[in-house]
Design an enzyme around this catalytic site. Structure first.
Site, PDB file in Angstrom:
ATOM      1  N   LYS A 191       0.807  -1.282  -0.022  1.00 11.21           N
ATOM      2  CA  LYS A 191       0.001  -0.005  -0.100  1.00 11.21           C
ATOM      3  C   LYS A 191       0.871   1.248  -0.003  1.00 11.21           C
ATOM      4  O   LYS A 191       0.404   2.391  -0.223  1.00 11.21           O
ATOM      5  CB  LYS A 191      -0.830  -0.052   1.119  1.00 11.21           C
ATOM      6  CG  LYS A 191      -2.090  -0.977   1.284  1.00 11.21           C
ATOM      7  CD  LYS A 191      -3.324  -0.596   2.092  1.00 11.21           C
ATOM      8  CE  LYS A 191      -4.390  -1.831   1.869  1.00 11.21           C
ATOM      9  NZ  LYS A 191      -5.521  -1.416   2.592  1.00 11.21           N
ATOM     10  N   LYS A 228      -5.087 -10.383  -6.026  1.00 11.06           N
ATOM     11  CA  LYS A 228      -6.426 -10.567  -5.053  1.00 11.06           C
ATOM     12  C   LYS A 228      -7.641  -9.834  -5.271  1.00 11.06           C
ATOM     13  O   LYS A 228      -7.205  -8.755  -5.703  1.00 11.06           O
ATOM     14  CB  LYS A 228      -5.857 -10.445  -3.744  1.00 11.06           C
ATOM     15  CG  LYS A 228      -7.066 -10.561  -2.622  1.00 11.06           C
ATOM     16  CD  LYS A 228      -6.322 -10.052  -1.255  1.00 11.06           C
ATOM     17  CE  LYS A 228      -6.737  -8.737  -0.958  1.00 11.06           C
ATOM     18  NZ  LYS A 228      -7.944  -8.502  -0.188  1.00 11.06           N
ATOM     19  N   LYS A 233     -11.597  -4.962  -2.557  1.00  4.18           N
ATOM     20  CA  LYS A 233     -12.708  -3.625  -2.838  1.00  4.18           C
ATOM     21  C   LYS A 233     -12.043  -2.447  -3.462  1.00  4.18           C
ATOM     22  O   LYS A 233     -12.755  -1.724  -4.126  1.00  4.18           O
ATOM     23  CB  LYS A 233     -12.980  -3.369  -1.335  1.00  4.18           C
ATOM     24  CG  LYS A 233     -13.928  -3.947  -0.551  1.00  4.18           C
ATOM     25  CD  LYS A 233     -14.438  -3.269   0.591  1.00  4.18           C
ATOM     26  CE  LYS A 233     -14.271  -4.103   1.945  1.00  4.18           C
ATOM     27  NZ  LYS A 233     -12.774  -3.474   2.495  1.00  4.18           N
TER      28      LYS A 233
END
Ligand code: ATP
Ligand code: LTN
Length: 353
Positions: free
Chosen positions: A127, A208, A211
């Site tokens: 991230k 993966k 969201k």
């Protein structure tokens, strides 16, 4: 598993059922990976366990959020979790920021956690890479998560594969605190579903499903997608140039494996039963068509309940207030024990009403 008499006395738990804690961020639209990797397992086992489920808004603000959107998504996620089958009579569902002990626990645990442990976390690396500026909160994310789990003396933490490293860090932090101060914490175990633990993106079966990428067309199946949209995404899913419909570990065949995995979890069948279902299929077109049908069928009742719940937001807020009251009953005594353990003077209880 390490459980101490201290913990058992101070944290009344059901005598027979093991305590479960898990969380989900109210960021982005919930997708099929969330359901198959997490929510479905929470719901399926809620009769056998003593359950706490948390909408982790403190975690969500570790990356930039639009305040109004965050508020809306928090309520929407609560409605979605109830719609998926979380039963307020069997499980406690609450919003993290409603229970202030979470932020307090994070601070205390920060002070026993070496920074090096946090810099090694893959999610932090993923991230933060390529970002101009990264918040201190993003680095601290796993400590907040450890606090969530340890406050409730959870034995089991059901999560998707991607969160295993964070639960392992929570174990390390618990053990370190137990060693430095007194034996206060249950050392939790991650519980990862065998299939469904890692649902992959339809547009790229090596990434993966997430969201955060659900706005990218063809990546995710969002739990509120309409049947047409679901069909379109599944029909466009990336597969391979072979024609054989069977489970496989071959990375080249990850797309087909991903579709079969979804089908397996949604139909509750074994791998050979699933393969038998497709024995008469004519190629990947057939596979995709049937997977889309099963997904649409599985999501239809959830979507119906979701819209009913969203029609009565006052009732939803009432359920969340009750959830937070129940969570506080466990988290408050535990944070007091943590403060006592590290040497804080506790406020004079006789003077508070
Ligand atoms: P974000 O993109 O914001 O990180 P996310 O979709 O990864 O969101 P989280 O809120 O981080 O979702 O995770 C909620 C739960 O869903 C966790 O237990 C996580 O492990 C699980 N989960 C998320 N994505 C998947 C997936 N693709 N397959 C299986 N489980 C998943
Ligand atoms: N980091 C988790 C969400 C989360 C969580 C938790 C999961 C926050 N606190 C405690 C289990 C237990 C994620 O799914 N991204």
């Amino acid at each position: 598993m390490q459980t101490t008499s201290n913990t058992i006395e101070s944290q009344p738990q059901s005598k027979t059922r093991r305590r479960v804690f898990s969380g989900v961020q109210p960021s982005g639209d919930p997708q099929l990976g969330n359901y198959l990797g997490a929510f479905k397992g929470w719901v399926d086992r809620q009769d056998q366990k003593d359950n706490f489920f948390c909408i982790v808004d403190l975690h969500a603000i570790t990356v930039e959020q639009n305040p109004e959107e965050l508020r809306r998504q928090t309520r929407e996620l609560a409605a979605m979790l109830f719609a998926c089958g979380i039963d307020p009579d069997k499980s406690t569902l609450f919003i993290q920021s409603h229970v202030t002990a979470h932020a307090e626990a994070c601070w205390i645990l920060n002070c026993v956690t070496p920074i090096g442990w946090l810099e090694r976390m893959t999610q932090f690396k993923d991230k933060s890479t390529g970002q101009d500026s990264v918040s201190a909160g993003l680095l601290d994310y796993p400590v907040l998560m450890a606090g969530d789990i340890l406050l409730y003396s959870a034995h089991e933490v059901p999560v998707g594969e991607d969160q295993k490293q964070h639960v392992e860090l929570a174990r390390d932090i618990a053990q370190r605190f137990n060693r430095i101060y007194n034996e206060l914490f249950v050392v939790p175990e991650p519980v990862i579903p065998e299939v469904g633990g890692r649902v992959m993106g339809l547009n790229d079966p090596n990434v993966k499903m997430s969201k955060s990428f659900s706005h990218i067309r063809g990546h995710a199946i969002r739990l509120l997608d309409e049947p047409k949209e679901i069909q379109r995404s599944v029909m466009r899913a990336v597969t391979d140039s072979e024609n054989e419909i069977r489970f496989s570990d071959d990375p080249e065949r990850a797309g087909v494996n991903n579709l079969l995995g979804m089908y397996k979890v949604l139909t509750d069948q074994t791998e050979s039963e699933v393969e038998a279902d497709f024995a008469d299929a004519r190629g990947y077109g057939d596979l995709k068509k049937r997977v889309a049908e099963i997904v649409i069928e599985g999501l239809a009742p959830i979507q119906k309940r979701y819209y009913e719940l969203m029609d009565d937001v006052a009732e939803l807020d009432r359920l969340l207030t009750t959830g937070a009251d129940q969570a506080r009953q466990v988290a408050e005594p535990k944070i007091q024990e943590m403060k006592q353990a590290v040497g804080f003077v506790l406020p004079d209880q006789s003077r508070s009403q």
